[in-house]
Design a protein around this motif. Structure first.
Motif, PDB file in Angstrom:
ATOM      1  N   ALA A 287       1.426   5.523  23.536  1.00 22.94           N
ATOM      2  CA  ALA A 287       0.604   6.586  22.613  1.00 22.94           C
ATOM      3  C   ALA A 287       0.691   6.030  21.396  1.00 22.94           C
ATOM      4  O   ALA A 287      -0.405   6.396  20.519  1.00 22.94           O
ATOM      5  CB  ALA A 287       1.075   7.816  22.819  1.00 22.94           C
ATOM      6  N   LEU A 288       2.057   6.001  20.777  1.00 19.82           N
ATOM      7  CA  LEU A 288       1.948   5.619  19.342  1.00 19.82           C
ATOM      8  C   LEU A 288       1.477   4.205  18.766  1.00 19.82           C
ATOM      9  O   LEU A 288       0.872   4.136  17.942  1.00 19.82           O
ATOM     10  CB  LEU A 288       3.631   5.570  19.139  1.00 19.82           C
ATOM     11  N   ARG A 290      -1.132   2.666  20.127  1.00 21.86           N
ATOM     12  CA  ARG A 290      -2.421   2.678  19.881  1.00 21.86           C
ATOM     13  C   ARG A 290      -2.926   3.405  19.068  1.00 21.86           C
ATOM     14  O   ARG A 290      -4.300   3.370  18.764  1.00 21.86           O
ATOM     15  CB  ARG A 290      -3.172   2.922  21.480  1.00 21.86           C
ATOM     16  N   SER A 291      -2.151   4.101  18.220  1.00 16.48           N
ATOM     17  CA  SER A 291      -2.702   4.774  16.959  1.00 16.48           C
ATOM     18  C   SER A 291      -2.562   3.920  15.456  1.00 16.48           C
ATOM     19  O   SER A 291      -2.253   2.824  15.433  1.00 16.48           O
ATOM     20  CB  SER A 291      -1.818   5.945  16.834  1.00 16.48           C
ATOM     21  N   PRO A 292      -3.128   4.401  14.568  1.00 18.59           N
ATOM     22  CA  PRO A 292      -3.026   3.658  13.324  1.00 18.59           C
ATOM     23  C   PRO A 292      -1.672   3.390  13.032  1.00 18.59           C
ATOM     24  O   PRO A 292      -1.372   2.554  12.190  1.00 18.59           O
ATOM     25  CB  PRO A 292      -4.039   4.824  12.469  1.00 18.59           C
ATOM     26  N   TRP A 293      -0.824   4.271  13.462  1.00 19.01           N
ATOM     27  CA  TRP A 293       0.748   4.162  12.954  1.00 19.01           C
ATOM     28  C   TRP A 293       1.415   2.761  13.629  1.00 19.01           C
ATOM     29  O   TRP A 293       1.758   2.132  12.745  1.00 19.01           O
ATOM     30  CB  TRP A 293       1.414   5.180  13.700  1.00 19.01           C
ATOM     31  N   ARG A 295      -0.777   0.293  14.545  1.00 21.14           N
ATOM     32  CA  ARG A 295      -1.506  -0.610  13.924  1.00 21.14           C
ATOM     33  C   ARG A 295      -0.682  -1.185  12.627  1.00 21.14           C
ATOM     34  O   ARG A 295      -0.495  -2.278  12.126  1.00 21.14           O
ATOM     35  CB  ARG A 295      -2.849  -0.140  13.496  1.00 21.14           C
ATOM     36  N   LEU A 296      -0.309  -0.265  11.929  1.00 16.28           N
ATOM     37  CA  LEU A 296       0.691  -0.520  10.735  1.00 16.28           C
ATOM     38  C   LEU A 296       1.991  -1.289  10.818  1.00 16.28           C
ATOM     39  O   LEU A 296       2.259  -1.933  10.249  1.00 16.28           O
ATOM     40  CB  LEU A 296       1.262   1.027   9.856  1.00 16.28           C
ATOM     41  N   ARG A 298       2.232  -3.219  13.364  1.00 14.09           N
ATOM     42  CA  ARG A 298       2.015  -4.675  13.758  1.00 14.09           C
ATOM     43  C   ARG A 298       1.582  -5.422  12.464  1.00 14.09           C
ATOM     44  O   ARG A 298       1.947  -6.386  12.244  1.00 14.09           O
ATOM     45  CB  ARG A 298       1.040  -4.717  14.592  1.00 14.09           C
ATOM     46  N   ALA A 299       0.953  -4.562  11.773  1.00 15.22           N
ATOM     47  CA  ALA A 299       0.685  -5.305  10.358  1.00 15.22           C
ATOM     48  C   ALA A 299       1.905  -5.578   9.457  1.00 15.22           C
ATOM     49  O   ALA A 299       1.856  -6.640   9.023  1.00 15.22           O
ATOM     50  CB  ALA A 299      -0.104  -4.404   9.433  1.00 15.22           C
ATOM     51  N   TYR A 317       7.814   3.016   6.863  1.00 17.05           N
ATOM     52  CA  TYR A 317       7.275   2.812   8.091  1.00 17.05           C
ATOM     53  C   TYR A 317       8.328   1.813   9.008  1.00 17.05           C
ATOM     54  O   TYR A 317       8.470   2.329  10.177  1.00 17.05           O
ATOM     55  CB  TYR A 317       5.877   1.984   8.172  1.00 17.05           C
ATOM     56  N   GLN A 320      10.757   4.569  10.051  1.00 16.78           N
ATOM     57  CA  GLN A 320      10.435   5.121  11.139  1.00 16.78           C
ATOM     58  C   GLN A 320      10.674   4.448  12.472  1.00 16.78           C
ATOM     59  O   GLN A 320      10.903   4.832  13.461  1.00 16.78           O
ATOM     60  CB  GLN A 320       8.878   5.857  10.936  1.00 16.78           C
ATOM     61  N   LEU A 324      12.951   5.355  15.601  1.00 19.52           N
ATOM     62  CA  LEU A 324      12.460   5.505  16.964  1.00 19.52           C
ATOM     63  C   LEU A 324      13.142   4.788  17.848  1.00 19.52           C
ATOM     64  O   LEU A 324      13.646   5.147  18.967  1.00 19.52           O
ATOM     65  CB  LEU A 324      10.973   5.568  17.000  1.00 19.52           C
TER      66      LEU A 324
END
Lengths: 445, 452, 309
Positions: A287-288, A290-293, A295-296, A298-299, A317, A320, A324
């Motif tokens: 769930a996390l 595939r979210s913009p989070w 994406r960040l 991976r960036a 980030y 976080q 996690l």
């Protein structure tokens, strides 16, 4: 002054189809045959699983616009290969050395039991955490054993040393890795990847040494560790007190024997809890990510400065992600502590982290199911190998000549193989079984 | 800035958590009963849980004090088999009642060894007492044994003397770490590889010395030299067979680092496969008496180790500073691309670095083997300290590696005098490593790509 | 004033003195005494600098003049030894890069930093500001951010269409050509909706065929009311699109003015050809290179020191 260089003008857009793609039927056939091969069919269906898998891949590659399911086809093939190798080994050994000492059925049963059993779950949970750290964010955490240790000791110390209730112990066990991540993250997240690795590995070793030290024995139990805290967990074992066919009575068996698999009631309980935990963690990661989070993250894995230049607080980030993944690591430690009902410092050595990395890399980093499949394969292989060589060296007149290998050496072969396997995997298939080479974190840099 | 303050606070908090351990270590004295600090009643009478399987239960008593139990002494149990060397099975520390419990694999003959260093201050064994006790376990389950020792009081050693002794062994240890650190730093400097298999190169040196000495029967000194030469060859071979092809493929540094982890795991288990998990010793210079040199006393072998390390390090530094090879190495480590384009054979330079680096590291292993014993894990246990030494001084710089290693060596050995629990004296060095990363990251960082 | 600039240049520029560090009527960035020392070399030593709002300002100068270093300093990627500067009146000294970007001052990089392993559209979405889906607590609950994501995607698609990248939407950014990467980086920076966009050598490595359209895109940024500051070596581009030119040499601003005026300025010719016409050019180049290399090395060290603090 003009620094123009020629760049190939590949302006031709590739076909970008978006219509619904389907999975070719060969994929399913391959997987079914593969699973049958390593279980009921004793390997005899496995070669066909490879053939079908290959056909499926060929079909998909030929027209990727119409078909998908390539990873699944790969799974079918891998299952087929594992089963075929086993079949060949089994046949060859059966006919060459006769049935002298080695019971391949037993080897397979041990391997399967371990691949599904609590040990694989511990590594799966730890590797899910590492996947968040390394696979998605690019943080090279070599101190996962430390996160596991604080999770396990969080429970044990709360219940045994401080004499507090079990539930509080669980809370402490979940809080401790979060705190560790915060304390560890502040100084280390600024560092380059390999220094982060050294700093985290050092932290994990510090924790292990302190937990095992004579001087802290009154709190952490020294090198013998702590036990007598898991009663609540054991008492909750549904298989002890509950039976679908006979509510209120104890289950009518001691072990669950399913021909090729056999589990004690205690393991069965741990497996139910464990696989639920694994499923939950995978769900959270899925769930996390595939979210913009996600994406960040991976960036950030690719280029922190680019992300910074877009106004994102990279440090926050990374922190976080560290928290996690550390929490998943702590969960792995907590689960280990529960399933074996004792915490011993030597369990949380650097090797634990390395093996969890191996599990992650086998399955494929930056894939939700990668660490889980990887942990299962790892345990299948190492326990199968152990059983095989134990049998080959056991008894008065072992199959294996004693000058080559004796019984104590038998258990080492698997780690020699794991070491070699890790090297080969990293060199030839760094994306693991499921990963996509174009998308992995590990090359470059 | 807020983050840094927060970090400092967290570190202080962490150190405070460790504080009880330190305080407790300082209060250790022969008269106190140190296993359970008074004031925690829940601990009193709390017995260790007994193992499920077979175990030996040793009660350590002092017959010169009317059979009073001796707490806090480390006992190691080794299994003795006909025709092979003793193999360690476990260790434990005696509790208030002088009892230690060590799990064993089953019936057999075992030797319990007492670690004299863990005896309370001001007490030493008298001449009538051996540090070893043989026990035969005939049945499964528990085997009880009494281990009576005789002690005599000795004069409390003045702090200054303890300090100089610790300092000396710190310098010796630091030099051994420095040899390995020099090897690591050279390899890192020229290839950028953080080599997690470096510890195994230390073990390799020791193990080769053992094989040449015990296996072939060469005298220790010849075996040591042969081991260093063989190490150098191994360095060349592993570069040619593994790292050079990877460099040509353009494998990333992180991937190489993970490959080195696999390689380390592989070597470690091959070592264990070959020599087993027990500790081995060389045939000569095992137990040497110490001679006094003014305020310090050293065994001959210790003196030799210090001198050999110092000479080797000095020669290496001169080579790196003065010779063509050294200049080439530094050029490659500064800028491999530029060196290549200015006609330097980068691959040959890197190959030389592997030879030199592995030889230095192998020498460190040989000297460690002479100093104490050989074990398949000895290098791996040292790896983090070597990392710490290299990181502390600043990666890639020779002087940094030397300075850092000396600091680490001395910290490890002198730390216990200042309250670092002696059973985990490496912790101090590792904490320093993390603190350095916190306050002086630029001292430890290599190059980054330019922004923009 | 040059006639060919008349159609786009803001009237404000006409009255400005052609001297280094000249006052601008409506400056968006104002900096004072910005210095950055790398070892023995002053990479940047800028006494006073002002960037006019709403126009295209070019920052030019020979290699090693300190242009990129100044960019890094202004955007917080590097920390100066001395100096103060402000953006829209906000003091920016010691402000971390992501906060600078959030204020509306967004940069691109000389070596493009597209995220090669993300698709083009994901690169674009990443740029959007204030995404609630980027909050850890909301990320797992798609219904909280889905509509916002759709809006961002819509805006991204518009920008991709504008920059002619829409055909590449689903491709990995790593598969783009050099020029397309520059375009993508620019488009991504626009997702942040910056007031001032700072382009570091937008033309470097770009296929000549793409150059014209890139020029058009840069001009369109100004036409929609943004301020543009760019570093460039390509004199044609500078002459073509900039309204104002600042020339740096050896860390200092040596000249300022309209493009034509600057190109005729002897100080600028000096800067490019070397202050002493009789000195050997190759030697000067070597020195500049040396300085640049040293600057880089120091930047690395310094950069790691200040990272994240």
């Amino acid at each position: 002054m003009n620094t123009t260089e020629k760049s190939p003008a590949t302006e031709e857009p590739k076909a970008a189809p978006t219509q619904a793609r389907r999975t070719p039927p060969e994929v399913v056939t391959s997987i079914v045959l593969g699973i049958l091969g390593i279980t009921l069919a004793l390997g005899f269906t496995s070669p066909f699983a490879i053939i079908k898998g290959r056909q499926a891949v060929a079909k998909i590659d030929e027209d990727p616009a119409r078909y998908d399911g390539r990873p699944l086809a790969m799974v079918g093939q891998v299952l087929g290969i594992v089963g075929t190798v086993w079949l060949v080994a089994w046949l060859v050994l059966s006919f060459t050395v006769g049935f002298a000492g080695i019971d391949m059925f037993d080897v397979l049963r041990t391997a399967l039991n371990q691949a599904l059993g609590p040990n694989a779950i511990v590594y799966a949970l730890a590797a899910i955490g590492l996947n968040v750290h390394f696979g998605y964010t690019g943080l090279l955490n070599f101190g996962q054993a430390g996160f596991m240790a604080v999770g396990a000791y969080g429970l044990a110390v709360t219940v045994v040393t401080w004499d507090q209730p079990f539930v509080l112990g669980i809370l402490v066990a979940l809080l401790a890795p979060v705190l560790l991540a915060l304390v560890l993250g502040v100084p280390t997240l600024r560092l380059r990847a390999d220094y982060l690795a050294i700093a985290t590995i050092a932290t994990a070793e510090i924790l292990r040494l302190v937990f095992g030290a004579v001087e802290t024995k009154s709190v952490f139990g020294g090198s013998n560790g702590l036990n007598n805290y898991a009663g609540t967990y054991q008492d909750a074992n549904i298989f002890r007190t509950w039976d679908v066919f006979n509510p209120g009575g104890a289950l009518g068996f001691d072990r669950l024997d399913l021909w090729i698999m056999s589990f004690s009631k205690r393991d069965l309980w741990s497996m139910v809890i464990g696989w639920l935990l694994v499923a939950l963690c995978c769900l959270v990661v899925w769930a996390l990510m595939r979210s913009p989070w996600g994406r960040l993250l991976r960036a950030i894995r690719e280029d922190e400065d680019a992300v910074r230049s877009l106004g994102k607080n990279v440090f926050a980030y990374k922190m976080q992600a560290l928290v996690l993944g550390g929490l998943f690591g702590g969960l792995a430690g907590l689960y280990l502590a529960l399933k074996q009902a004792s915490v011993v410092p030597s369990d949380y050595s650097t090797n634990m982290t390395f093996l969890a990395f191996v599990a992650l890399l086998i399955g494929g980093a930056a894939r939700v199911a990668g660490p889980v499949i990887g942990a299962m394969i790892l345990w299948f292989l190492i326990s199968g190998m152990r059983e095989f060589f134990e049998q080959a060296t056991a008894g008065a007149d072992p199959v294996m000549p004693t000058w080559l290998m004796d019984n104590t050496q038998a258990s080492l072969i698997r780690f020699v193989a794991v070491g070699l396997g890790l090297m080969l995997l990293m060199i030839f298939r760094p994306q693991g079984i499921f990963g996509d080479r174009r998308e992995i974190a590990i090359d470059g840099r | 800035m807020r983050q840094r303050v927060f970090t400092l606070v967290s570190v202080v908090f962490f150190l405070l958590l460790l504080q009880p351990a330190n305080a407790f270590a300082e209060t250790t004295s022969p008269s106190a009963s140190p296993t359970a600090p008074s004031g925690t009643p829940s601990d009193e009478g709390a017995e260790e849980p007994l193992p499920d399987g077979d175990y030996i239960r040793v009660t350590l008593t002092d017959r010169d004090k009317g059979g009073a139990p001796v707490p806090d002494v480390r006992l190691t149990v080794a299994a003795v088999e006909e025709g092979s060397e003793p193999e360690d099975v476990g260790e434990d520390v005696t509790d208030d009642q002088g009892i230690a419990i060590i799990e064993t694999p089953g019936p057999g003959t075992y030797v319990v060894t007492l670690d004299e260093d863990t005896l309370p201050d001001g007490v030493e064994l008298n001449d009538a007492t051996s540090t070893e006790l043989e026990i035969t376990a005939r049945l499964g389950g528990a085997t009880n044994a009494a281990f009576p020792i005789g002690t005599q009081a000795v004069n409390e050693v003045p702090f200054s003397e303890k300090f100089s002794v610790a300092m000396m062994s710190g310098i010796k240890f630091g030099l051994l770490v420095a040899l390995a650190a020099l090897g690591l730093s050279l390899i890192f400097g020229t290839t950028g590889l953080t080599n997690f298999a470096h510890g195994e190169l230390i073990t390799l040196g020791a193990l080769l010395a053992y094989v040449f000495n015990r296996g072939i029967g060469l005298p220790v000194i010849v075996a040591g030299i042969a081991a260093v030469v063989a190490s150098a060859f191994f360095g060349w071979a592993q570069d040619k067979a593994l790292w050079a092809p990877l460099r040509r493929r353009g494998t990333g540094l992180i991937a190489m680092m993970i490959v080195s982890i696999g390689f380390g795991l592989f070597l470690r288990n091959v070592f264990q496969y070959t020599i087993g998990s027990s500790r081995k010793s060389l045939s000569e210079y095992v137990n040497q008496g110490r001679r006094d040199y003014g305020p310090i006393s050293l065994a001959d072998k210790e003196l030799a180790i210090i001198v050999i390390s110092l000479v080797t390090i000095t020669i290496t530094c001169i080579v790196l500073m003065r010779t063509r090879l050294g200049k080439a190495m530094r050029a490659v480590s500064d800028n491999p691309a530029l060196s290549a384009s200015s006609g330097m054979k980068v691959d040959r330079v890197i190959s030389n670095v592997w030879i030199l680096g592995t030889a230095l590291t192998g020498l460190s292993g040989v000297l460690l083997a002479i100093n104490s014993q050989i074990n398949f894990l000895m290098g791996f246990k040292l790896l983090l300290l070597v990392f710490a030494g290299v990181t502390l001084g600043g990666l890639g710089t020779i002087w940094g590696a030397l300075f850092g290693s000396m600091v680490i060596g001395i910290m490890v050995e002198v730390g216990p005098l200042f309250g670092v629990p002696s059973s985990i004296k490496e912790v101090g060095a590792l904490v320093v490593l993390i603190l350095v990363l916190l306050v002086r990251p630029q001292g430890i960082l290599g190059r980054r790509e330019r922004i923009g | 004033m040059a006639a060919d600039l008349g159609k786009t240049a803001r009237p404000d520029l006409t009255g400005i003195e052609h001297v280094p560090g000249s006052k601008k009527p409506d400056a968006i960035v104002v900096g004072d005494h910005i210095t950055r020392q790398f070892g023995g070399l002053k990479a940047v030593d800028v006494g006073h600098i002002e960037i006019q709002r709403g126009v295209i300002t070019a920052l030019i100068g020979p290699n090693g003049a300190g242009k990129t270093t100044l960019f890094n300093l202004l955007t917080g990627f590097d920390t100066p030894d001395t100096g103060e500067w402000s953006f829209n009146g906000h003091p920016l000294a010691r402000v971390v890069p992501h906060k600078v970007a959030r204020l509306g001052m967004v940069r691109t990089f000389q070596l493009t930093k597209v995220l090669a392993k993300l698709s083009v559209i994901e690169n674009m979405r990443l740029g959007a500001k204030g995404q609630s889906g980027e909050s850890f607590l909301k990320a797992a609950l798609p219904f909280l951010w889905r509509s916002e994501e759709a809006r961002n995607t819509e805006r991204a698609d518009e920008l991709l269409a504008r920059f002619k990248l829409d055909a590449k939407r689903e491709d990995f950014a790593g598969s783009l050509s050099g020029g397309q990467r520059k375009l993508l980086e620019m488009a991504r920076a626009l997702m942040v909706d910056p007031e001032l966009i700072m382009l570091d050598e937008p033309m470097a490595g770009v296929n000549p065929a793409l150059k014209q359209s890139l020029l058009g895109h840069v001009k369109s940024l100004r036409d929609e009311g943004r301020t543009v500051l760019f570093v460039e070596h390509d004199m044609d581009m500078v002459r073509d699109i900039s309204d104002w030119v600042i020339v740096m040499a050896q860390g200092q601003i040596v000249a300022e003015g309209t493009p034509d005026a600057v190109m005729a300025d002897p100080a600028v010719i000096d800067a490019y050809l070397g202050a002493h016409h009789d000195t050997d050019l190759s030697e000067m180049d070597e020195k500049a290179l040396e300085a640049e290399a040293e600057a880089e090395l120091e930047a690395e060290l310094h950069d790691t020191e200040t990272k994240g603090s």
